[in-house]
Write an enzyme that holds these catalytic residues in place. Structure first.
Site, PDB file in Angstrom:
ATOM      1  N   CYS A 101     -19.878 -84.057  61.313  1.00 35.24           N
ATOM      2  CA  CYS A 101     -19.193 -82.777  61.518  1.00 35.24           C
ATOM      3  C   CYS A 101     -19.739 -81.668  60.623  1.00 35.24           C
ATOM      4  O   CYS A 101     -19.881 -80.526  61.065  1.00 35.24           O
ATOM      5  CB  CYS A 101     -17.686 -82.938  61.336  1.00 35.24           C
ATOM      6  SG  CYS A 101     -17.157 -83.730  59.806  1.00 35.24           S
ATOM      7  N   ASP A 284     -14.203 -76.022  65.985  1.00 33.51           N
ATOM      8  CA  ASP A 284     -14.050 -77.420  65.581  1.00 33.51           C
ATOM      9  C   ASP A 284     -15.141 -78.280  66.225  1.00 33.51           C
ATOM     10  O   ASP A 284     -15.229 -78.351  67.450  1.00 33.51           O
ATOM     11  CB  ASP A 284     -12.667 -77.915  66.012  1.00 33.51           C
ATOM     12  CG  ASP A 284     -12.330 -79.294  65.484  1.00 33.51           C
ATOM     13  OD1 ASP A 284     -13.216 -79.944  64.899  1.00 33.51           O
ATOM     14  OD2 ASP A 284     -11.177 -79.716  65.656  1.00 33.51           O
ATOM     15  N   HIS A 286     -15.297 -81.483  66.232  1.00 28.75           N
ATOM     16  CA  HIS A 286     -14.799 -82.842  66.464  1.00 28.75           C
ATOM     17  C   HIS A 286     -14.438 -83.109  67.926  1.00 28.75           C
ATOM     18  O   HIS A 286     -13.323 -83.507  68.264  1.00 28.75           O
ATOM     19  CB  HIS A 286     -13.598 -83.121  65.567  1.00 28.75           C
ATOM     20  CG  HIS A 286     -13.914 -83.075  64.119  1.00 28.75           C
ATOM     21  ND1 HIS A 286     -13.929 -81.889  63.402  1.00 28.75           N
ATOM     22  CD2 HIS A 286     -14.249 -84.051  63.254  1.00 28.75           C
ATOM     23  CE1 HIS A 286     -14.258 -82.150  62.140  1.00 28.75           C
ATOM     24  NE2 HIS A 286     -14.456 -83.446  62.028  1.00 28.75           N
TER      25      HIS A 286
END
Length: 403
Positions: A101, A284, A286
């Site tokens: 990430c 994000d 993820h």
């Protein structure tokens, strides 16, 4: 009825779950979901009179919501991928889910720097765009061994700094890796400077960015500025953000030169691109998507691949929920941009603050012994080492002084 607050939303979703338990007809369920999507307003930007800042641009949340969303979706969104060519050999990892990430956040910052440099800060994406410069930028981040800023190149360069493939990176490590990789990409015409020990040294940047070139057929020379991506790794608290830095974080997003913040919340790396009030807006990484190629965007598959690099709605959290280990990022296309940046740091971040986030000086202090450039982040552990644990992991830069 459209739910207007969190309590109503919870009640609404309870009703939805009850509906699905009591109805077995799939057609009815699909119709219900379509109605739900049409009535629920995305919770990406709050309805507030406070200004919304996205990488130096000011918006009004009430009147500019479509412009804000167009700006957000135009950012290159880079996420976890799966089924790519193994990293480092046939037995290498084929997905970065669970460990990549922060690497993806670094890619997003660099991609935005290249978009700002080659297309301009005001450039907007749409699903039909076939701009060849944009596609060239995107190809540089594809998940292949050949792409200069691929997950493969970043992970393997990280190994030279002591981070084995599959280990978490902190903000400082990804900054140092990008600094090394950009030197091999002549087309990008970009240089990266990582400010050490919470200090931006102006003379170092001038030496790095200013180059003298001879004019053809003359003994005269001209001075050129090499566009700068400035990354300032900071530690703004022990295990959480110290509230004294809230104002400074907010002001950084207001700089014309703002390129956001590489950071996250505990256990999670995020790319912060703006703020509204005491909340930060982020992309994000993820989300695990399949590996795909954009190439020249000539086929339906390549058009679909392009859409996977753009997030329709941003998310937000309170500033105090951020992990204190961050890297502030700024882009100075010209020398004038850099001079203006220095002036704003002094007037907005240093003069009015009792505890400035970072300092700026022209020359290195004689007694200064900066952190080694190849210093890496704390926590030499692979993703597998943390499976089955409590999940506690602070992706920190232990070499930075805690202010």
């Amino acid at each position: 009825m459209r739910p207007e607050n969190q309590t109503q939303k919870r009640q609404f979703f309870k009703q939805m779950r009850r509906f699905f338990r009591n109805h077995n007809d799939m057609a009815v369920k699909l119709k219900y979901l379509a109605c739900l999507e049409a009535t629920l307003e995305p919770d990406d930007i709050p309805k507030t009179t406070e200004p919304v800042w996205v990488l130096g641009k000011r918006y009004n949340a009430i009147h500019d919501i479509n412009k804000i969303r167009q700006d957000v979706v135009s950012k290159v969104w880079i996420t976890y991928r799966k089924n790519f060519i193994p990293i480092g050999g046939n037995e290498g990892l084929t997905s970065d889910k669970g460990w990549g990430c922060m690497l993806r956040c670094g890619q997003m910052v660099l991609a935005q720097a290249l978009v700002s440099l080659h297309l301009g800060r005001d450039w907007l994406w749409d699903p039909q765009t076939a701009d060849q410069t944009y596609l060239k930028i995107l190809r540089k981040f594809q998940d292949s061994r050949q792409a200069p800023y691929s997950i493969h190149q970043i992970a393997l360069m990280g190994a030279s700094l002591g981070k084995a493939v599959g280990q978490w990176f902190g903000p400082n490590t990804v900054a140092q890796v990008l600094k090394k990789l950009v030197k091999y990409d002549e087309w990008s015409k970009l240089t990266i400077h990582v400010a050490l020990d919470n200090t931006v040294v102006v003379s170092d940047i001038i030496e790095l960015c200013l180059t003298k070139n001879k004019l053809d057929g003359a003994n005269l020379t001209k001075t050129d500025w090499k566009p700068l991506l400035l990354i300032v790794p900071l530690r703004l608290g022990l295990t959480e953000i110290n509230p004294i830095y809230i104002s400074g974080i907010q002001k950084c997003f207001q700089f014309k030169q703002s390129l956001g913040v590489i950071g996250g919340k505990p256990n999670v790396a995020l790319y912060f691109i703006g703020c509204v009030g005491k909340e930060v807006i982020y992309l994000d990484p993820h989300h695990t998507q399949k590996t795909c190629t954009v190439d020249d965007k000539m086929t339906d598959e390549q058009i679909e691949a392009d859409s996977t690099y753009h997030c329709k709605y941003a998310s937000r959290i309170n500033i105090l929920r951020m992990d204190p280990s961050v890297a502030m990022c700024f882009f100075c296309k010209t020398e004038a941009d850099f001079n203006e940046f220095c002036q704003r740091v002094k007037s907005d971040l240093i003069d009015p603050e009792k505890e400035p986030m970072f300092e700026i000086c022209y020359n290195k202090p004689k007694e200064w012994s900066p952190t080694l450039e190849n210093a890496v982040d704390a926590g030499n552990a692979s993703f597998s080492d943390f499976q089955g644990t409590s999940g506690k992991f602070f992706d920190s830069d232990h070499e930075f002084e805690i202010l």
